[in-house]
Write an enzyme that holds these catalytic residues in place. Structure first.
Site, short mmCIF file in Angstrom:
data_model
loop_
_atom_site.label_atom_id
_atom_site.label_comp_id
_atom_site.label_asym_id
_atom_site.label_seq_id
_atom_site.Cartn_x
_atom_site.Cartn_y
_atom_site.Cartn_z
N LEU A 145 0.86 -1.17 0.00
CA LEU A 145 0.00 0.00 0.00
C LEU A 145 0.90 1.23 0.00
O LEU A 145 2.00 1.20 0.54
CB LEU A 145 -0.90 0.03 1.26
CG LEU A 145 -1.93 -1.08 1.42
CD1 LEU A 145 -2.65 -0.93 2.77
CD2 LEU A 145 -2.95 -1.07 0.29
N ASP A 146 0.43 2.31 -0.60
CA ASP A 146 1.19 3.55 -0.57
C ASP A 146 1.40 3.99 0.88
O ASP A 146 0.60 3.65 1.77
CB ASP A 146 0.44 4.67 -1.31
CG ASP A 146 0.31 4.39 -2.80
OD1 ASP A 146 1.17 3.67 -3.33
OD2 ASP A 146 -0.65 4.88 -3.40
N LYS A 147 2.44 4.76 1.12
CA LYS A 147 2.77 5.22 2.47
C LYS A 147 1.56 5.86 3.16
O LYS A 147 1.32 5.63 4.34
CB LYS A 147 3.93 6.22 2.40
CG LYS A 147 4.29 6.85 3.74
CD LYS A 147 5.50 7.75 3.63
CE LYS A 147 5.17 9.07 2.97
NZ LYS A 147 4.44 10.00 3.89
N THR A 149 -1.67 5.51 2.37
CA THR A 149 -2.90 4.73 2.31
C THR A 149 -2.93 3.79 3.51
O THR A 149 -1.95 3.11 3.79
CB THR A 149 -2.99 3.93 1.01
OG1 THR A 149 -3.01 4.83 -0.10
CG2 THR A 149 -4.25 3.08 0.97
N ARG A 258 -6.36 5.75 -7.38
CA ARG A 258 -6.13 7.19 -7.39
C ARG A 258 -6.18 7.75 -8.81
O ARG A 258 -6.81 8.79 -9.07
CB ARG A 258 -4.78 7.49 -6.74
CG ARG A 258 -4.70 7.08 -5.27
CD ARG A 258 -3.28 7.09 -4.74
NE ARG A 258 -2.71 8.43 -4.76
CZ ARG A 258 -1.43 8.68 -4.47
NH1 ARG A 258 -0.60 7.67 -4.19
NH2 ARG A 258 -0.98 9.91 -4.49
#
Length: 337
Positions: A145-147, A149, A258
């Protein structure tokens, strides 16, 4: 080949039906305890011998009757060090661990993030069992997961689990994998649900961003409206200013949700990369909602649902994680107008 008389050795005799196959692929089928990525690393490291000759090419063809010996040295300690970082553990057994990732936590070490990552926390929590699984820098990591998120992630504790889970994430829907997200977006779609089928690739303008591009990798996101919020300030009073969408991934590309939501004109609130043209809309929010968005300081995206088949029991596991406090505050503020 490394001289290590204490290391166990796996011996495989190539069958006629396997002749002509890639060395790493055939070994992955014959030695299910090791993932293909682990076997590839062993080949490149000179740990695989065919009829007395060291082979360093994972794509080398094998012949019927070949005797393949795989040396299994003790796993080297992962480069990242264990760090006592608290984990919100949703489920854990001897095969895997499911965590609810908080915001600001990078998944694995990278440039600018040599420590303080989820990997550092996992090494401290799980110990040596993670060494070498999925690569030195990403031990146990199956997906990311993105930092900024938040939400659910599953991590493998051994090669067998990593192999099985990685295949599920590669097969997506065919494997029964479920990855559901909640996103607070600008504006509101004009229908209750829909599907975004738009290929993604690196942006031709900014290589650090993803973009919808012809000829890119297939990317499909299903979405459904959960709530709609109207503006109470400015010229848009009474009109939809934001909405809460539930998104289900059919594919799992970088920044997929996104980029896809921005593509249909409803970028995620707080997204500094893909919603830059919507910053002025914050002035049309009520003061509490505006304050909640500023306090959020990240994209309002949360991995709320994760479902997959257990690598050993084959039971379908499904987990849900409620919205984190910062997103809950934003949603409550938008509801009140």
């Amino acid at each position: 080949m490394t001289d290590d008389t204490t290391a166990p050795i796996e011996n495989v005799t190539i069958l006629p039906e396997e002749a002509g196959g890639r060395l790493d692929r055939v070994l992955a089928q014959r030695i299910p305890a090791l993932s293909r990525s682990r076997l590839k690393a062993l080949i490149l490291d000179g740990q695989v011998v065919i009829d007395g000759k060291t082979i360093r090419d994972p794509s080398a063809d094998v012949k019927a009757g070949d005797t393949v010996s795989v040396n299994l040295p003790e796993p080297e300690e992962a480069v990242p060090r264990g760090e006592a970082i608290p984990l919100d553990i949703i489920y854990e057994d001897d095969q895997l661990i499911v965590i609810n990732k908080p915001k600001d936590l990078v998944v694995h070490p990278s440039a600018g993030h040599a420590s303080g990552t989820l990997v550092n926390a996992l090494i401290a929590h799980c110990g040596d069992s993670l060494s070498g699984i999925g690569g030195v820098k990403r031990p146990g990591i199956v997906h990311r997961l993105d930092k900024d998120t938040t939400g659910l992630m599953v991590v493998a504790k051994n090669d067998r689990a990593h192999r099985h889970l990685s295949k599920q994430f590669a097969d997506k829907l065919e494997s029964g994998l479920q990855r559901g997200y909640l996103a607070v977006v600008w504006g509101a779609p004009d229908r209750a649900k829909g599907t975004i089928d738009a290929p993604l690739d690196r942006s031709a303008i900014n290589r650090e961003k993803q973009a919808v591009r012809e000829g890119g990798r297939d990317a499909i996101t299903h979405w459904e409206m959960r709530e709609r919020y109207v503006a109470t300030e400015g010229k848009d009073v009474g009109l939809p200013i934001a909405s809460l969408l539930a998104c289900m991934l059919e594919t799992g590309r970088t920044h997929q949700i996104r980029v896809h939501l921005a593509h249909i004109g409803h970028p995620i609130m707080g997204d500094e990369t893909y919603a830059t043209g919507f910053k002025t809309k914050g002035t049309r929010l009520s003061p509490p909602a505006r304050a909640a968005l500023e306090a959020l300081g990240r994209q309002a995206l949360h991995a709320a649902v994760l479902g997959f088949e257990h690598p050993v029991t084959h039971e379908h596991l499904r987990f849900e994680a409620p919205l984190p406090p910062d997103m809950s505050l934003l949603v409550e503020s938008l509801r009140k107008g």
